[in-house]
Write a protein that holds these residues in place. Structure first.
Motif, PDB file in Angstrom:
ATOM      1  N   THR A  77      39.329  57.681  40.256  1.00 32.12           N
ATOM      2  CA  THR A  77      38.598  56.627  40.748  1.00 32.12           C
ATOM      3  C   THR A  77      37.573  56.255  39.668  1.00 32.12           C
ATOM      4  N   VAL A  78      37.565  54.871  39.646  1.00 29.74           N
ATOM      5  CA  VAL A  78      36.614  54.062  38.389  1.00 29.74           C
ATOM      6  C   VAL A  78      35.800  53.438  39.131  1.00 29.74           C
ATOM      7  N   THR A  79      34.375  53.053  38.453  1.00 34.41           N
ATOM      8  CA  THR A  79      33.425  52.281  39.059  1.00 34.41           C
ATOM      9  C   THR A  79      33.598  51.041  38.473  1.00 34.41           C
ATOM     10  N   LEU A  80      33.633  49.915  39.063  1.00 33.05           N
ATOM     11  CA  LEU A  80      33.797  48.637  38.779  1.00 33.05           C
ATOM     12  C   LEU A  80      32.471  48.216  37.878  1.00 33.05           C
ATOM     13  N   PRO A  81      32.640  47.300  36.802  1.00 37.03           N
ATOM     14  CA  PRO A  81      31.481  47.082  36.094  1.00 37.03           C
ATOM     15  C   PRO A  81      30.493  46.244  36.748  1.00 37.03           C
ATOM     16  N   TYR A  82      31.008  45.179  37.485  1.00 38.44           N
ATOM     17  CA  TYR A  82      30.025  44.242  38.069  1.00 38.44           C
ATOM     18  C   TYR A  82      29.632  44.575  39.591  1.00 38.44           C
ATOM     19  N   SER A  83      30.376  44.975  40.234  1.00 37.27           N
ATOM     20  CA  SER A  83      30.233  45.315  41.633  1.00 37.27           C
ATOM     21  C   SER A  83      29.511  46.704  41.774  1.00 37.27           C
ATOM     22  N   LYS A  84      29.716  47.461  40.942  1.00 39.49           N
ATOM     23  CA  LYS A  84      29.496  48.872  40.905  1.00 39.49           C
ATOM     24  C   LYS A  84      30.194  49.818  42.129  1.00 39.49           C
ATOM     25  N   LYS A  85      31.202  49.129  42.570  1.00 38.41           N
ATOM     26  CA  LYS A  85      31.823  49.929  43.612  1.00 38.41           C
ATOM     27  C   LYS A  85      32.811  50.607  42.884  1.00 38.41           C
ATOM     28  N   THR A  86      33.385  51.535  43.818  1.00 37.72           N
ATOM     29  CA  THR A  86      34.265  52.538  43.397  1.00 37.72           C
ATOM     30  C   THR A  86      35.683  52.028  43.464  1.00 37.72           C
ATOM     31  N   PHE A  87      36.800  52.336  42.734  1.00 39.70           N
ATOM     32  CA  PHE A  87      37.937  51.520  42.863  1.00 39.70           C
ATOM     33  C   PHE A  87      39.035  52.769  42.612  1.00 39.70           C
ATOM     34  N   SER A  88      40.308  52.535  43.106  1.00 42.04           N
ATOM     35  CA  SER A  88      41.267  53.248  43.141  1.00 42.04           C
ATOM     36  C   SER A  88      42.517  52.658  43.630  1.00 42.04           C
ATOM     37  N   VAL A  89      43.753  53.149  43.275  1.00 42.36           N
ATOM     38  CA  VAL A  89      44.772  52.658  43.580  1.00 42.36           C
ATOM     39  C   VAL A  89      45.712  53.378  44.803  1.00 42.36           C
ATOM     40  N   PRO A  90      46.096  53.120  45.765  1.00 41.44           N
ATOM     41  CA  PRO A  90      46.780  53.822  46.700  1.00 41.44           C
ATOM     42  C   PRO A  90      48.379  53.847  46.476  1.00 41.44           C
ATOM     43  N   LYS A  91      48.949  55.067  46.918  1.00 44.51           N
ATOM     44  CA  LYS A  91      50.496  55.346  46.442  1.00 44.51           C
ATOM     45  C   LYS A  91      51.268  54.348  47.022  1.00 44.51           C
ATOM     46  N   ASN A  92      50.885  53.701  48.149  1.00 44.43           N
ATOM     47  CA  ASN A  92      51.668  52.527  49.020  1.00 44.43           C
ATOM     48  C   ASN A  92      51.619  51.241  48.581  1.00 44.43           C
ATOM     49  N   LEU A  93      51.087  51.040  47.302  1.00 38.67           N
ATOM     50  CA  LEU A  93      51.146  49.721  46.426  1.00 38.67           C
ATOM     51  C   LEU A  93      52.205  49.655  45.431  1.00 38.67           C
ATOM     52  N   PHE A  94      53.001  48.800  45.652  1.00 42.00           N
ATOM     53  CA  PHE A  94      54.009  48.349  44.692  1.00 42.00           C
ATOM     54  C   PHE A  94      53.813  47.302  43.912  1.00 42.00           C
ATOM     55  N   ILE A  95      53.629  47.051  42.722  1.00 36.38           N
ATOM     56  CA  ILE A  95      53.595  46.077  41.844  1.00 36.38           C
ATOM     57  C   ILE A  95      54.946  45.354  40.847  1.00 36.38           C
ATOM     58  N   VAL A  96      55.244  44.150  41.525  1.00 37.68           N
ATOM     59  CA  VAL A  96      56.173  43.843  40.852  1.00 37.68           C
ATOM     60  C   VAL A  96      55.766  42.603  39.797  1.00 37.68           C
ATOM     61  N   GLY A  97      56.210  42.759  38.504  1.00 31.63           N
ATOM     62  CA  GLY A  97      56.018  41.544  37.548  1.00 31.63           C
ATOM     63  C   GLY A  97      57.219  40.827  37.202  1.00 31.63           C
ATOM     64  N   THR A  98      57.266  39.705  37.213  1.00 30.28           N
ATOM     65  CA  THR A  98      58.546  38.985  36.794  1.00 30.28           C
ATOM     66  C   THR A  98      58.272  38.300  35.277  1.00 30.28           C
ATOM     67  N   MET A  99      59.422  38.008  34.767  1.00 34.58           N
ATOM     68  CA  MET A  99      59.283  37.412  33.264  1.00 34.58           C
ATOM     69  C   MET A  99      60.582  36.922  33.180  1.00 34.58           C
ATOM     70  N   ASN A 100      60.821  35.961  32.237  1.00 36.73           N
ATOM     71  CA  ASN A 100      61.944  35.401  31.718  1.00 36.73           C
ATOM     72  C   ASN A 100      62.278  36.205  30.403  1.00 36.73           C
ATOM     73  N   THR A 101      63.590  36.759  30.057  1.00 35.97           N
ATOM     74  CA  THR A 101      63.674  37.448  28.929  1.00 35.97           C
ATOM     75  C   THR A 101      63.870  36.474  27.703  1.00 35.97           C
ATOM     76  N   ALA A 102      64.428  35.141  27.945  1.00 35.79           N
ATOM     77  CA  ALA A 102      64.457  34.089  27.095  1.00 35.79           C
ATOM     78  C   ALA A 102      63.083  33.760  26.487  1.00 35.79           C
ATOM     79  N   ASP A 103      62.046  33.935  26.871  1.00 40.65           N
ATOM     80  CA  ASP A 103      60.697  33.786  26.865  1.00 40.65           C
ATOM     81  C   ASP A 103      60.151  34.411  25.374  1.00 40.65           C
TER      82      ASP A 103
END
Length: 278
Positions: A97-123
């Protein structure tokens, strides 16, 4: 006639096929009756509240063209939290868990969040992709899918959309590489209109401009892919267009893209020539 609708109620199942002792759910034991009267004061609510929390919904965050951003500035130190063993409720992990620099709120990532990033391989920007990002994502190549039902239609009699796409891509791979293959979405008839209109539109709005970018205006190579039905060699200009000067010059060939929009008959002929069926 018996109306069975009075004997059924819609049910939203939270979980099924669970081997759970009755004592965890209800204060009384069940006997072999057909119908039970469930009294709410005897239902152990804490079990259902706990069960509901143990079956969380999954959430997906999609970042399009993720390689175009400065990953170190976008994620910062939060990129460490994306790792499976650093997430909240991670099994056999070390949640962070980290503390966000501006809001000073604690932040963490739950295990049920999936991040998908797309990209073009020709790029070309893929080559400079942040190493930290490479280590935290698994890379899945998405090649053109020629077996989609949406491509199972005839562009012209005897030529299906998936066959046409496969032919174009096989030639692109010969002249360039597989990273420049054209995606199947161009031939998917999403508008619900005429399939032929969709393909004509895809050729002149997407495919031909893309090939012009791939080959830097080398229309000879574009002609090898699309055929003489789409690319025409212009007549040699009269040399008198140049100023009078004593100099030997070798002029290059000039090509033109043939525009078949508005004429489906000539477009069909061009497709046959592309497929070498003329």
């Amino acid at each position: 006639m018996v109306d069975n609708s009075d004997h059924f109620r819609p049910v939203k199942w939270l979980a099924t096929n669970l081997n759970i002792p009755v004592e965890m759910v209800y204060e009384k034991k069940f006997s072999q009756q057909s119908i039970y009267g469930m009294y709410k004061e005897q239902v152990k609510k804490e079990f259902f509240q706990k069960s509901q929390k143990s079956i969380p919904d999954n959430y997906v965050l999609i970042i399009d063209e993720i390689n175009r951003g400065n990953v170190s500035q976008i994620f910062g130190e939060l990129i460490t939290l994306l790792e499976e063993d650093k997430r909240i409720d991670a099994e056999d992990g070390m949640p962070l868990t980290v503390t966000l620099p501006y809001s000073k709120k604690t932040f963490s990532v739950p295990k049920n969040l999936f991040i998908v990033g797309t990209m073009n391989t020709a790029d070309r920007s893929v080559e400079a992709l942040d190493t930290a990002l490479r280590r935290r994502f698994s890379f899945q190549e998405m090649t053109p899918n020629y077996d989609l039902n949406e491509l199972n239609y005839e562009v012209i009699p005897g030529v299906s959309a998936n066959e046409l796409l496969k032919t174009i891509n096989s030639r692109i791979e010969k002249l360039l590489d597989k990273d420049h293959l054209i995606g199947h979405s161009f031939f998917m008839n999403r508008s619900g209109g005429s399939p032929l209109n969709n393909v004509v539109d895809a050729f002149y709005r997407n495919i031909i401009p893309l090939l012009q970018e791939y080959f830097f205006g080398d229309y000879g190579k574009i002609g090898l892919i699309l055929g003489q039905g789409f690319v025409k060699l212009m007549e040699a200009e009269n040399e008198t267009i140049f100023a009078k000067f004593d100099y030997d010059i070798e002029t290059r060939d000039v090509y033109e893209i043939i525009d078949h929009r508005g004429n489906h008959n000539t477009f069909k002929v061009a497709i046959k020539q592309l497929m070498n069926r003329n």
